[in-house]
Design an enzyme around this catalytic site. Sequence first.
Site, mmCIF file in Angstrom:
data_model
loop_
_atom_site.group_PDB
_atom_site.id
_atom_site.type_symbol
_atom_site.label_atom_id
_atom_site.label_comp_id
_atom_site.label_asym_id
_atom_site.label_seq_id
_atom_site.Cartn_x
_atom_site.Cartn_y
_atom_site.Cartn_z
ATOM 1 C CG ASP A 203 -7.126 -3.076 -2.639
ATOM 2 O OD1 ASP A 203 -7.653 -2.174 -1.959
ATOM 3 O OD2 ASP A 203 -5.946 -3.437 -2.494
ATOM 4 C CG HIS B 146 -5.556 -2.615 0.862
ATOM 5 N ND1 HIS B 146 -4.988 -2.294 -0.360
ATOM 6 C CD2 HIS B 146 -4.911 -1.827 1.774
ATOM 7 C CE1 HIS B 146 -4.066 -1.366 -0.187
ATOM 8 N NE2 HIS B 146 -3.982 -1.068 1.095
ATOM 9 C CB SER C 216 -0.968 -0.056 1.184
ATOM 10 O OG SER C 216 -1.980 0.914 1.039
#
Lengths: 275, 275
Positions: free
Chosen positions: B221, B253, B146
């Site tokens: 996600d 995610h 991320s």
Amino acid sequence: MKTLSENKCFGGVQGVYSHASKATGTDMTFGLFLPEGVEDGPVPLLWYLSGLTCTHENAMVKAGAQAHAALYGMAVVFPDTSPRGDGVADDEAYDLGQGAGFYVDATEAPWAPHFRMESYILNDLTDLLFSEFPLDAERQAITGHSMGGHGAITLAAKSPGRFRSVSAFAPICNPSASDWGRKQFAAYLGSPEAGTAHDATCLVRKGALDAPLLIDTGTDDQFGDLLKTEALAEALAARRAEATVRLQKGYDHSYFFVSTFMADHIAFHAEALAR
Amino acid sequence: MKTLSENKCFGGVQGVYSHASKATGTDMTFGLFLPEGVEDGPVPLLWYLSGLTCTHENAMVKAGAQAHAALYGMAVVFPDTSPRGDGVADDEAYDLGQGAGFYVDATEAPWAPHFRMESYILNDLTDLLFSEFPLDAERQAITGHSMGGHGAITLAAKSPGRFRSVSAFAPICNPSASDWGRKQFAAYLGSPEAGTAHDATCLVRKGALDAPLLIDTGTDDQFGDLLKTEALAEALAARRAEATVRLQKGYDHSYFFVSTFMADHIAFHAEALAR
């Protein structure tokens, strides 16, 4: 039953669910990993019982079980370690009350109304899992860490024929002779001695364990004196029980230790479940 | 440098250390996994940069990296994601301030005095690691999740020749065009546009990335719109960059996603580091 979350993981699904338990009189939360292909038929189930202070979540995110369970097409359930909530008795100590159910049914006040983790695991959650998910009740195995290792061995010994294999990471082996056990059995059951019916070493001495057993414990376990691995090792050898006790050099009590040997434990259970 | 903990893990040691950083003007904490056999000579180092809200600890306990790093005799460092402490600026939002350093050196008040994560990673922590541990500076690779995926790609692009391979799990790909980026660049650097110098897509468009790249991002996600994977995929293809972008069906995610593909990422880096 309520779905709290579902995340894809190693081709399968790691879910978190809650349900009302008759045994504990509370809502209980558990994690369940279902491998890919579960829709093609019932899959075997490995129970993972957690240790002191844990919820359903710790092992689910830190033990690394899903990677290996996925390889063998095995489901893994991560129950909570006690009832919880405002109306549920508790204690300031980390090792008594909420987070420390010790996998027994309490008979004493103030614990008796809710602290019934043996019935919760063996009855309530079992019934729910096999009615709600495509799991094969004929192929169950059980493992756990620390207090959960105690739970795995004793619940298997108390329900002959149910679990095809049993393993434990750094289990509390002889709680009725340990400060991790005597206080809790006195509180939940009225006396430390009442705990001998829920003590892996005592149960093995009586020949109660009918499934193959694998134990890993670190030589540098900071709680080694409380685990009393030596008592269970002696009892297993004296009974000529089908068991392997491995003392792993330099490892401690943490999930870094648990995750290191998870592959071996899941392979051990997969072999028993494939028979 | 102070040792906060060391646990044996997959034959090696998972340590946590703190040290005073000149770059941030604070004490910084990091995790470092050293594989078995590290005493026989310097080992390659994989950097793992974490995402928003994380400390050094999240990936260290949840990403499952050590199992695979141990197989290849690779060290893994888990830095913190920002400076922390009472004298350090912060914001109520989870995505600005402490836990959200974005791997840049802030130029604006109140962030400039401490929020210097690019210098911290590329200078301070690098110097410390190679002076204190038997690590091979010629064999470094970098990955992240991320915001940490953004950090991995951009720090590699800004330090050509340093990292032999780059990978990312669900990276923020085009932060200067995303709500995960514009606010932070405005705060730390004075304007969203100043962030183009720290934006994976913009850097790739300029041909700044000289190492092979592997990206995994889930099709489910929940932050997919913020990641802007499509912008980086387009830029990589337009530049004919050595890169693989995989959209993984059904994954989100979480660390359940990261841990699922960790084996692939570490194998990818191991191949590059063995050359």
